[in-house]
Design a protein around this motif. Structure first.
Motif, short mmCIF file in Angstrom:
data_model
loop_
_atom_site.label_atom_id
_atom_site.label_comp_id
_atom_site.label_asym_id
_atom_site.label_seq_id
_atom_site.Cartn_x
_atom_site.Cartn_y
_atom_site.Cartn_z
N CYS A 68 0.85 -1.19 0.00
CA CYS A 68 0.00 0.00 0.00
C CYS A 68 0.89 1.25 0.00
O CYS A 68 1.49 1.59 1.02
N GLU A 120 3.81 -8.47 12.02
CA GLU A 120 2.35 -8.50 11.79
C GLU A 120 2.03 -8.38 10.29
O GLU A 120 1.18 -7.59 9.90
N LEU A 121 2.75 -9.12 9.48
CA LEU A 121 2.54 -9.09 8.04
C LEU A 121 1.82 -10.33 7.52
O LEU A 121 0.83 -10.23 6.79
N1 SAH Z 1 4.65 -3.90 10.17
C1 SAH Z 1 3.78 -2.86 10.61
C2 SAH Z 1 2.29 -3.05 10.34
C3 SAH Z 1 1.86 -4.22 9.68
S1 SAH Z 1 0.18 -4.13 9.07
C4 SAH Z 1 3.99 -2.63 12.09
O1 SAH Z 1 4.83 -3.26 12.69
O2 SAH Z 1 3.31 -1.80 12.66
C5 SAH Z 1 0.47 -5.08 7.60
C6 SAH Z 1 1.05 -4.32 6.46
O3 SAH Z 1 1.38 -5.23 5.45
C7 SAH Z 1 0.09 -3.29 5.84
O4 SAH Z 1 0.70 -2.04 5.77
C8 SAH Z 1 -0.20 -3.87 4.48
O5 SAH Z 1 -0.39 -2.86 3.49
C9 SAH Z 1 1.06 -4.68 4.20
N2 SAH Z 1 0.85 -5.77 3.22
C10 SAH Z 1 -0.20 -6.54 3.06
N3 SAH Z 1 0.02 -7.42 2.06
C11 SAH Z 1 1.26 -7.20 1.60
C12 SAH Z 1 2.05 -7.75 0.57
N4 SAH Z 1 1.61 -8.75 -0.18
N5 SAH Z 1 3.29 -7.25 0.37
C13 SAH Z 1 3.76 -6.23 1.12
N6 SAH Z 1 3.05 -5.67 2.09
C14 SAH Z 1 1.81 -6.14 2.34
#
Ligand code: SAH
Length: 368
Positions: A68, A120-121
């Protein structure tokens, strides 16, 4: 789980510091322990982890990746150097880059990292993306260490208001056994070992629920040989770079030169000040070269030592003060910045007024 017990805790669980800060602190502690030079944060969202990591002095390259672009762009300006970074450039170099793209795709800009964090990914990934994720991160990027955090679903009953998942965008949430079996299988496939831990302790008596956030720390078992890494990897770029900041650093000759000139002038001015105050005590006889007289403070003691041990002396002649470069070079900060006497001479050439033989910094006695 005992229902009464569960209801009791549902009301009270609140993490201090908040859980996201504990996750980021966990990564920071890991960075301080292993001192990676290159760190990539996948799913970096608003870049808050990158903002914290830029202060870790071992890191020279930081990269963020998110699917995003808008969420990344929101606060990306906070990753730019500040005026103070230009006024006092750091000794290390630091480049921060943000890429727009998916962890399901390989891009050569993600090669060469020592530590990759996925905080948290994975729970945001659709099934086909989750299937490709291990090959991209462990097979292709293949850093020495990978950190993966994800919610532990066994903790959910203890969290107020959580019905199915903790966030509407989560595609799944695993219990401890599910996460651990996925992690162990991934580690086995790609020659990593994995250790499990977490942040957000369960309340007393509820230890079996495990940590609120479960974390796997993966360590590559064998070192990679540089050649095999690059030659076998595809080179087609698929990510779009949306931000790049190169911090001013003393590794850059231009900033080093400025720092050395300032330090040389500063050091020479102090010596001059000590010397001319002594000179005034002797009277202003232009024929007489006044000698440096050590006084009681540390700076003068140090200078006095140099005069005695190295037979180097600043002196006043006519209306000029001469401070040998060899003395200035002996001062720790100048010495550390330049490394060699030749480098000092090269960096200040044409920028600082020197005596006719180039061996001393020259100041007019009146000027400051
Ligand atoms: N890592 C951050 C928040 C994670 S929220 C923290 O520690 O606060 C998850 C994030 O992963 C979101 O910003 C979302 O846009 C991203 N995301 C989701 N699918 C993804 C993908 N396929 N590749 C890369 N980023 C992704």
């Amino acid at each position: 789980m005992d229902k009464n017990f569960q209801e009791e805790f549902t009301q009270v669980i609140k993490f201090k510091p908040p859980l996201y800060k504990q996750r980021h602190q966990f990564v920071k502690d890991l960075v301080e322990k292993y001192k990676p030079k290159k760190v990539a944060d996948l799913g970096c969202a608003d870049c808050s982890l990158l903002r914290m990591l830029k202060f870790c002095s071992c890191i020279e390259e930081l990269a963020g990746l998110d699917i995003c672009a808008n969420v990344m762009k929101e606060k990306m300006h906070t990753l730019s150097p500040l005026p103070a970074d230009y006024l006092q450039p750091s000794e290390r170099s630091l480049t921060i880059t943000l890429h727009h793209g998916s962890v399901a795709h390989k891009d050569p800009c993600m090669l060469g990292f020592d530590l990759v964090t996925c905080i948290e990914l994975i729970e945001h990934l659709e099934e086909p993306e989750l299937k490709k994720f291990p090959e991209v991160v462990f097979g292709f990027m293949a850093p020495s260490i990978v950190v993966i955090s994800t919610p532990n679903s066994e903790f959910n009953p203890l969290l107020p208001g959580v019905m199915l998942y903790r966030h509407p965008d989560h595609k799944f949430e695993w219990n401890q056994a599910q996460f651990q079996s996925w992690a162990l299988e991934t580690a086995r496939c790609y020659d990593y070992s994995v250790e499990f831990t977490g942040v957000g302790h369960p309340p007393t008596g509820m230890e079996r629920a495990g940590f609120c956030t479960q974390i796997g720390v993966f360590t590559r078992k064998y070192p990679q040989s540089g050649e095999s890494v690059l030659s076998e990897k595809p080179t087609e770029a698929v990510y779009k770079t949306v931000f790049k900041a190169v911090y001013p650093s003393l590794k850059d000759e231009k900033y080093l030169q400025n720092a050395v000139i300032s330090e040389v002038i500063f050091t020479a001015q102090i010596i001059k000040h000590r010397l001319t105050s002594k000179h005034e005590e002797y009277g202003n006889d232009p024929e007489r070269k006044s000698k440096f007289q050590p006084s009681m403070d540390c700076f003068s003691d140090y200078l006095g030592k140099l005069v005695v041990e190295k037979n180097m002396e600043p002196f006043v002649s006519g209306n000029e003060v001469y401070i040998p470069l060899a003395i200035i070079f002996s001062f720790p900060k100048v010495n550390r910045l330049c490394g060699t006497f030749e480098k000092l001479c090269k960096l200040i050439a044409g920028k600082v007024t020197l005596s006719s033989d180039g061996s001393a910094v020259m100041f007019s006695i009146e000027g400051e």
